[in-house]
Design an enzyme around this catalytic site. Structure first.
Site, short mmCIF file in Angstrom:
data_model
loop_
_atom_site.label_atom_id
_atom_site.label_comp_id
_atom_site.label_asym_id
_atom_site.label_seq_id
_atom_site.Cartn_x
_atom_site.Cartn_y
_atom_site.Cartn_z
N ASP A 3 0.88 -1.17 0.00
CA ASP A 3 0.00 0.00 0.00
C ASP A 3 0.92 1.22 0.00
O ASP A 3 2.10 1.12 0.31
CB ASP A 3 -0.87 -0.04 1.25
CG ASP A 3 -1.88 1.10 1.29
OD1 ASP A 3 -2.27 1.57 0.21
OD2 ASP A 3 -2.25 1.53 2.39
N ASP A 43 -1.02 -0.94 5.99
CA ASP A 43 -1.21 -0.42 7.35
C ASP A 43 -2.53 -0.87 7.94
O ASP A 43 -2.91 -0.44 9.03
CB ASP A 43 -1.12 1.10 7.35
CG ASP A 43 -2.17 1.76 6.48
OD1 ASP A 43 -2.93 1.01 5.81
OD2 ASP A 43 -2.24 3.00 6.44
N ASP A 58 -6.92 -2.33 3.50
CA ASP A 58 -6.35 -3.44 2.76
C ASP A 58 -6.42 -4.74 3.56
O ASP A 58 -5.65 -5.66 3.33
CB ASP A 58 -4.89 -3.14 2.37
CG ASP A 58 -4.12 -2.45 3.48
OD1 ASP A 58 -4.46 -2.70 4.65
OD2 ASP A 58 -3.20 -1.67 3.19
#
Length: 1193
Positions: A497, A895, A899
């Protein structure tokens, strides 16, 4: 995913007895098959279990299909005699669950939808929608309940039931009657996520009947029968310690999960027209709950907010600790919920998830500014049916890990067992020839199996993993799935990410760019808000006021909370914020939903030192004498990810009008703003900032004269967000974390592919990717866009243009560069190699390619694209799964904000979030940057190679002892009790344990370690070492026999004893030589680089090898009398001892040389011989990405 068909008999005639059900929260399909227990068969089975002393029962437990064929008969689900269901998963495993029959004297529509779906096969309609049930047959599978619909004879998911009366908010506000609550309590169960815990005896039985421990128990019994009491006692003690440790860990893990998932509190529920205080465990679907009294810290169920407002922290589910505002549900969203299986984006802003933390709850406001009714919520899901329940279920029942090493190890053990059988058959022939008693032959046969398949094998395979987890824990990286450690050693692609992972969490404002007054161009970059004119822009719409009002911020305990980007933007204005808690409410009458109260003023903002916003100023359409000094937000259109913008309607100081301000992605402004409002250098400036990695937000606005509060509330979003004037750009800088660039450089140097999957702008993403080295600075980047059609058009065409030169394109099928335009620095497409260009994709193009693009093009895109931008959480998950389908072993690092799905889907998920949701990822790191990825890969590789070394060592230990025993069996001899004990306890266990302590190599090697036990190099190593050690033992056996002091073997065993005589020269020679072999193969298999540090860095292993080697030399050359008697050694002449030592030295030299150079040579020869089959084998092994890459070179 389809359930693989088994070779079952055809189903019986009549109502359905088989059904495939898709479990959305697990993303798998399972197959249900109904069975009836045949009682006379069951008694026959029990008799069989008794007569075989439980062996038949064990095989029935390990292989349930045997039990099913013997005891059960397939029956229709609706048949009253069907008393259990077999559940088959796509992973080829089956489980048996009993059905329950509930007394259920209620209407059929209280458990099933009014319109049943058609049966899969034969009609089984038994009841109509108006019938009343008497009983209800249910199945509880992994905490999910299924019920048999008597109209179809099929199972329905109870979680999907919806109350048909949920049409409008007003239709649910009266709550439930107590009788209805009792019915729903019976159907759904208590509102508690209660993980069942087994008693210590039950856990003990489960552990003991595992095949590994059954084998150990059988081995201990065998050794006891054979009078090997010392060894049997030691192995029993080790097994008991292992079982006790496992039980303690299991109980601790279950207790931790129960503590995390269980929650109950007191709530006020509206029952039979009155408020009643209940425990939250008694809540049922349809209950109306008061969220304010008593005050809640966590929400006890999934609920829709009906009135009032709330601010919640959803980090438990998303990992993102940004407070989220919740507003009352609209009638249309409640109606949609009735017809859907899960929350849609529109209703999510009104949905209160179970387990989320309450930041603030406020009741509805009245017109006079006072507090009206309390904040109310409608319970829609309880217990394990909630979103939190689904998360807990995913942690309790993770997808099985189909890792090649584990599959191959079981096959290899099978091969060893076959080898034991062959060895025994050869020995049995010799035993019969020597007139050995049958009882002795049987005991020796079973003993040989325990030699070839050592009971300690499974335990030694996990040692390296355990040490790796311990080292990771010291580095601040925690692992909840030990099997994933070895998998991380096979990672060949790393996905990241961007925000919060590669870059810092927070965004800082670099400055703003407004419009010049008289020139159609941008002004200078404004870094101080005081340099920005109050009325910048044409008309009444102001850039400064847009920044002060266009957000979803709220005040909690005096602090401004909300999206970090909004917080930074508002702080830049230096204005103050108050919520409109004293402004009261108005009533809007809609055709569909009737009257609904709405806050007159949601938020008030003002520059420092201004006066108060008064209520009458909001109500007047054209006030000439306004008392308030600044701005009141009258209405907010929330941010919608598909629109990529939000907007507000604002009442301004001393104004006869209202202003509408819109904030969103610069790309969407062209469709909602007047073309003449854009400055001439709009595209150039936007490109300038995005290419340098800045996050750019655009602002637009317009003024509507004479707009009243009521008209503003009825204004449609499409009307509000159209005909706008562009106001300016806000430029945020998102700095790379210090550890990002070094980590990416290290990963790319190790030939590990790196991908970025982000929700950000593609230009910004590419800039960050270039800055951190994920994309080469000189690489040409191509980004597709729709030439014709849109994401929903199957026949749309993509234009693959260079981001630096839009005239340079890729072929839309092969994705190879076409000839560049004449002015380009590259003269020919032939000059561009595979590594000189890359792709960046946006979410809409990715979705279209998944659905409509040619398979070859899709595969090439997945292999070649390095940046996936503007990706939603679902699309991030899809990218990971598509990469896995090409044969990649995927590591996903994020984090935990949006996601979580991708972290769970990846082979190795690594969350940088310390929130509770990170338990959904196998690894969680306290290190706030991606350097932890390198540690996980290094430890994974070291653990994988160590597991291989331990497996190879245990295989060699088995074969060395097998060779010794087989040679001694040839004349009815064997090893003595204390010889076995010395080898297994004092040589094997210390070495096997200390081998696992190998440390990872400091750098990541470009080539990954193998995960296949049947790879050329591994097989060459094992087979080569077996041949070398066996050859030395054969030489020692025949050499000692040829000596004049060795008497002819006594081939006639003692008639009064079952024991084979161990005291002879052959035994002593083989025992002494084999002791060195057990040590030398450990040294040979502990060679360190390139995945582990050199062997001498493992101090305990070196100590064990040194001490054991020294003692073995003493035992060979000058054996102490006590040890010689204990180990039943013959007294050999010194020249014989020296000769054996020389043979051992030769053995060491040959084994080390073969492991260093011979295995490589043998593997190369095998590779040359099998080269013509290589491409076919690679595809079969799932390494499709290699074939795709090869086709693009």
């Amino acid at each position: 995913m389809d359930v693989p068909p088994d070779l079952l008999d055809p189903p019986p005639p009549g109502p359905p007895s088989r059904q495939t059900i898709f479990l959305a929260d697990e993303d798998i399909s399972v197959r249900f098959i109904g069975y009836e227990t045949m009682y006379w068969r069951q008694w026959a089975w029990r008799v069989g279990c008794i007569t075989t002393f439980g062996v038949l029962g064990l095989f029935g437990h390990w292989l349930p299909r045997i039990w099913l064929r013997w005891v059960a008969q397939e029956k229709a689900f609706a048949d009253p005699r069907t008393n259990f269901i077999v559940v088959e998963t796509p992973y080829r495993d089956i489980a048996i669950f009993p059905t329950k029959t509930l007394d259920y004297p209620y209407n059929i529509t209280t458990a099933f939808s009014s319109t049943p779906r058609i049966p899969l096969s034969r009609s089984a309609s038994i009841a109509s929608a108006h019938d009343k049930l008497v009983i209800l047959k249910v199945l509880d599978y992994r905490y999910a309940r299924f019920a048999v619909d008597p109209r179809t004879g099929l199972f329905a998911v109870v979680r999907d039931w919806r109350d048909s009366s949920w049409a409008t908010v007003s239709s649910v506000q009266n709550g439930l009657a107590e009788a209805t609550r009792q019915q729903r309590l019976k159907l759904f169960g208590s509102n508690i996520i209660n993980i069942e815990t087994k008693s210590i005896p039950a856990l003990l039985v489960d552990e003991i009947i595992h095949p590994f421990y059954v084998f150990q128990i059988a081995s201990i019994a065998l050794w006891s029968l054979d009078n090997y009491y010392y060894y049997a006692f030691c192995i029993a003690l080790i097994s008991l310690i292992s079982i006790a440790t496992t039980l303690v860990d299991t109980k601790r893990n279950i207790a931790r999960m129960r503590e995390m998932s269980r929650f109950s509190c007191s709530v006020n529920v509206f029952i039979d027209g009155t408020w009643t205080e209940k425990d939250s465990t008694a809540l049922v679907t349809g209950d109306i709950v008061n969220l304010m009294a008593p005050a809640l810290s966590l929400f006890p169920a999934d609920m829709f907010l009906l009135s009032g407002d709330a601010i919640v922290n959803e980090s438990m589910l998303t990992g993102e600790s940004v407070p989220v505002a919740k507003i009352p549900v609209k009638d249309e969203d409640l109606a949609k919920w009735k017809d859907s299986q899960d929350v849609n984006p529109g209703s999510a802003k009104s949905f209160l998830y179970a387990g989320t933390r309450v930041v603030r709850v406020r009741g509805a406001m009245t017109v006079d500014g006072g507090t009206g009714g309390p904040a109310l919520a409608l319970v829609v899901r309880t217990g394990f049916t909630t979103t939190k329940g689904a998360l807990v279920r995913s942690m309790l029942f993770p997808k099985p890990l189909g890792f090649k090493f584990y599959r191959d190890s079981l096959r290899f053990i099978g091969v060893l067992a076959i080898l034991a059988g062959v060895g025994f058959l050869a020995s049995a022939v010799q035993f019969i020839r020597l007139h050995v008693k049958w009882h002795t032959i049987l005991v020796r046969a079973l003993d040989l199996i325990t030699v070839v398949v050592p009971p300690a094998l499974p335990a030694t395979l996990s040692i390296g993993t355990s040490f790796a987890i311990g080292r990771l824990r010291k580095s601040g990286i925690f692992c909840i799935s030990p099997n994933r450690v070895n998998v991380s050693g096979k990672v060949n692609i790393c996905c990241f990410d961007k925000t919060g992972t590669l870059t810092e969490d927070g965004l800082d404002i670099l400055g703003v760019r407004g419009l010049e007054r008289n020139v159609n161009r941008f002004g200078e970059l404004v870094e101080d808000i005081h340099d920005l004119p109050l009325a910048s822009g044409k008309g009444k719409a102001s850039f400064l006021q847009a920044m002060a009002t266009c957000h979803s911020l709220q005040v909690v305990d005096g602090d401004v909370v909300g999206d970090p980007l909004d917080v930074k933007m508002f702080a830049f204005t230096q204005w103050t914020l108050e919520e409109g808690q004293v402004a009261g409410t108005g009533v809007i009458k809609d055709k569909g939903s009737g009257a609904r109260p709405t806050a007159l003023v949601q938020t008030v903002v003002r520059p420092p030192g201004s006066a108060t916003f008064r209520l009458e100023d909001a109500l007047r359409g054209n006030a000439k004498h306004a008392h308030f000094l600044e701005l009141g937000v009258i209405r907010t259109f929330e941010f919608v990810s598909s629109l990529r913008r939000m907007s507000v309607i604002v009442k301004r100081l001393k104004s006869t009008s209202m202003e509408i301000y819109v904030k969103g992605a610069p790309e969407v402004m062209a469709g909602i703003c007047d073309k003449d409002s854009f400055p001439d250098d709009y595209d150039d400036l936007l490109s300038y900032y995005t290419k340098r990695g800045y996050r750019v937000i655009a602002m637009a606005g317009k003024s509507i004269e004479g707009l009243s509060w009521l008209k503003a509330q009825r204004l449609k979003r499409e009307q509000a967000e159209s005909g706008l004037r562009f106001l300016g750009l806000i430029i945020f800088e998102n700095k790379l974390k210090p550890g990002t660039t070094p980590a990416i450089t290290t990963l790319r140097a190790a030939h590990l592919a790196c991908r970025m999957i982000t929700g950000d702008n593609p230009l910004t993403a590419v800039s960050v990717a270039r800055e951190c080295g994920l994309i080469n600075q000189a690489a040409h980047v191509f980004c597709p866009s729709f030439k014709t059609g849109d994401p929903t058009t199957p026949m749309a065409k993509l234009d693959w243009a260079s981001m630096d030169d839009p005239l340079w394109k890729l072929d839309d099928y092969s994705l190879k560069p076409l000839s560049p335009p004449p002015h380009h620095t590259v003269e020919s497409a032939d000059e561009i190699s595979y590594h000189d260009y890359t792709l960046v994709l946006t979410g809409d193009v990715f979705r279209w390619m998944i659905n409509h693009a040619a398979l070859e093009t899709l595969q090439r895109m997945l292999v070649k694209a390095q940046v996936f931008a503007r990706m939603s959480p679902d699309e991030k998950n899809e990218v990971v799964e598509r990469l896995q389908s090409l044969g990649y072993t995927v590591l996903m690092c994020g984090d935990g904000a949006n996601d979580c799905a991708a972290l769970k889907a990846a082979d190795v998920g690594l969350s940088l979030s310390e929130a509770e949701a990170s338990v959904a990822a196998p690894f969680t790191s306290r290190t706030p940057d991606i350097s932890c990825v390198i540690e996980v890969i290094k430890e994974g590789r070291a653990a994988l190679v160590t597991s291989f070394s331990c497996f190879k060592y245990m295989a060699l230990y088995s074969m060395i002892q097998f060779t010794t025993i087989t040679l001694l069996y040839s004349f009815a001899s064997s090893l003595g009790d204390f010889q076995f004990l010395y080898i297994d306890l004092f040589i094997i266990i210390p070495i096997a344990v200390t081998m696992g302590r190998a440390l990872p190599f400091p750098t990541i090697h470009p080539k990954r370690p193998t995960a296949s036990l049947v790879s050329k190099k591994v097989l060459a190593s094992i087979i080569g070492q077996i041949l070398i050690t066996s050859a030395v033992q054969f030489w020692a056996f025949f050499w000692i026999r040829s000596q004049e002091y060795t008497p002819p073997p006594n081939t006639l065993p003692d008639a009064d004893s079952d024991k084979l005589n161990p005291r002879n020269y052959e035994n002593s020679a083989l025992f002494l030589v084999s002791c060195f072999q057990y040590i030398l193969v450990a040294a040979v298999f502990s060679i360190g680089p390139p995945y582990r540090k050199p062997m001498w860095s493992n101090g305990l292993l070196m100590l064990a090898i040194g001490a054991l080697s020294g003692f073995s030399i003493v035992l060979l050359l000058v054996p102490p009398q006590a040890f010689a008697l204990l180990l039943e050694l013959m007294e050999l002449p010194f020249p014989a001892r020296a000769t054996l030592l020389l043979a051992v030295i030769v053995n060491i030299g040959v084994s080390v040389a073969f492991e260093q150079w011979g295995t490589w040579l043998v593997a190369e020869v095998i590779a040359i011989l099998s080269q013509f089959r290589r491409s076919r084998r690679r595809t079969r092994d799932g390494k499709m990405y290699k074939a795709v890459e090869g086709g693009m070179h």
